[in-house]
Write a protein that holds these residues in place. Structure first.
Motif: not given
Length: 526
Positions: A124-127, A319-320, A356-358, A394-399
């Protein structure tokens, strides 16, 4: 004990400072908070930061989901229900399946059940992450609505996968028809329990002599009750909180006073601010303990990082692909059923939805909730590796996605949709409509009082636009009660407009409702 309290208090202060910095340099605050937590974890002599895994969901998830349910537009959620549902359930399932297959093939000793466990955690991506990033760029309302709606629902679907995988890992069995029946009960039962508990709380607010403080306390208690009751009955606590929150949000003007609504918003903003911030700092702080546990499982740091980057790549790619698949499905389906939007969105919007899948709060909470030991007393297999992979994801998708998303949006641009009237035009129409509705009600229902009370004459002139003078709020008696009734009628008109298919953005209508609440508070406190 005092030293630990000082440490935790320092974290709150640090959280505020980091978010201030993030706002100043225009970077999404979850990115800086994760990096800060990681940096703090290397400081020697810090007290251990440990939370009972069983309490992770209870502490963080209910209030965060509940606040999100209150913030979302039900009209928008229903309008985009098909694409929201596909992202929240179908895409999450395919994402978890892809992660399960890849991890089972690549990671030594990783069973398919453990792969689904990891998939349920990271799917689940984070809103919160997406929302904090999108505030720096302007995106079409439909894009933000789809992302908000998806974030509400995908938490439930991913956690259901997570719970089934936990059972499979612990027992070594997975009976598909039992799982299917349990899935139906978790979804339907969770929704039903949430609506029932929400209805009970609504009746308490309505029929018992509560004041503003009591209303706010009840609003904080409600999501926890919804979650715990649903979990006790073996259904989805997440679905219960979401459905109950949507019910109470949609009915808020029927059972909460203007004072409770205004003060409640401030309390909830502060509460969610602290909880979100603590979770993202916790992501970084927990890394040192997770890293130490990898050695006991015979996994090197470089291997674990490689696994985390691989799973991150799978998540981004799936996701893409799913975003473009959803568009293709919609374009085909429009030939047979009525869809929310039958136009071709091109290649830009699906890519942005896919990018937008952070990952963030829910993934961390799920990973940390894995017990150290199973019911049979044995250590949970590869728990630390799962936690470490979750951290890397989490770190990779955020960055990677978080830092590049604003740049990508500005570079490729997004189409301008005509789902709603332009904001300036909508604001002007609403201003005239609210004033005209109030004036008509005042002159029709209270024509006699209008000639007797100077305050009502002043109010009528202001509603007609004949006067720009500030209203004298120090009014009592009949004039005060009539003005409160005028505000009530104006609010009712706005609510009906918000529920209609009119082309006014509900966010603009909510802003006007907020202004009416402020106006009502002024007159009541005068």
């Amino acid at each position: 004990m005092i030293g630990n309290f000082t440490f935790y208090l320092s974290l709150i202060v640090l959280l505020v400072l980091i978010i201030m910095l993030a706002n100043k340099i225009k970077v999404a605050y979850p990115v800086l908070l994760v990096i800060t937590g990681l940096a703090v974890s290397f400081i020697p002599g810090l007290p251990p930061f440990h939370i009972d895994p069983e309490l992770i969901f209870i502490i963080f998830l209910p209030p965060l989901l509940y606040e999100a349910a209150w913030a979302i537009s039900w009209k928008e959620l229903w309008h985009w229900r098909r694409i929201v549902g596909s992202f929240a359930f179908i895409v999450v399932f395919f994402t978890a399946t892809a992660v399960a297959i890849v991890s089972n093939k690549i990671i030594p000793g990783f069973s398919l059940a453990m792969g689904f466990l990891l998939g349920g955690i990271v799917s689940p991506p984070d809103a919160v992450s997406a929302g904090s990033i999108l505030k720096f760029v302007k995106v079409p309302r439909r894009v933000s609505s789809i992302l908000e709606g998806e974030s509400l629902m995908n938490d439930a679907s991913s956690l259901i996968i997570f719970q089934f995988a936990m059972i499979a890992v612990g027992t070594g069995q997975f009976i598909w028809y039992n799982a299917a029946a349990s899935f139906v009960w978790m979804v339907v039962g969770g929704i039903g329990i949430g609506l029932l508990v929400g209805w009970i709380f609504m009746k308490i607010h309505k029929n018992l002599p509560t004041d503003t403080n009591m209303d706010i306390i009840l609003s904080i208690v409600a999501p926890y009750v919804m979650y715990l009751v649903a979990e006790e009955l073996h259904s989805s606590g997440v679905m219960a909180v979401v459905s109950g929150g949507l019910l109470l949000s949609n009915k808020r003007h029927e059972f909460l006073s203007s004072s409770s609504r205004l003060r409640g918003v401030n309390v909830w903003q502060s509460l969610v601010f602290v909880l979100n911030g603590l979770v993202f700092i916790l992501i970084g702080l927990d890394l040192s303990e997770i890293r130490a546990g990898l050695a006991t499982e015979g996994v090197s740091l470089s291997q674990a990082i490689g696994y985390g980057l691989l799973i991150s790549a799978v998540l981004i790619l799936v996701r893409i692909i799913a975003a473009y698949g959803a568009v293709i499905t919609t374009l085909i389906a429009r030939n047979f059923i009525t869809v929310a939007d039958a136009s071709n969105p091109g290649i830009r919007v699906p890519f942005i939805l896919g990018w937008t899948g952070m990952r963030g709060v829910v993934s961390l909470a799920a990973a940390l909730s894995i017990p150290v030991q199973m019911d049979n007393g044995l250590l949970f297999p590869q728990r630390n590796l799962i936690l470490f992979i979750t951290f890397i994801v989490i770190l990779t998708t955020l960055l990677v996605q978080g830092l590049t998303l604003p740049v990508i949006i500005k570079k490729i641009g997004l189409p301008v949709y005509k789902d709603y009237l332009p904001e300036e035009e909508s604001v002007e129409i609403l201003r005239k409509g609210v004033a005209g509705h109030g004036y008509n009600f005042l002159t029709t229902e209270y024509s006699e009082q209008l000639s007797k009370h100077p305050f009502l004459q002043q109010l009528a002139d202001k509603l007609r636009g004949k006067s720009s003078d500030e209203i004298d709020y120090a009014v009592t008696g009949e004039s005060r009660e009539i003005y409160l009734e005028v505000i009530s009628k104006q609010r009712q008109w706005l609510l009906e407009l918000g529920h209609s298919k009119d082309k006014h953005d509900e966010e603009v209508i909510r802003n006007y409702l907020l202004q009416l609440d402020i106006e009502e508070e002024r007159i009541r406190l005068s």
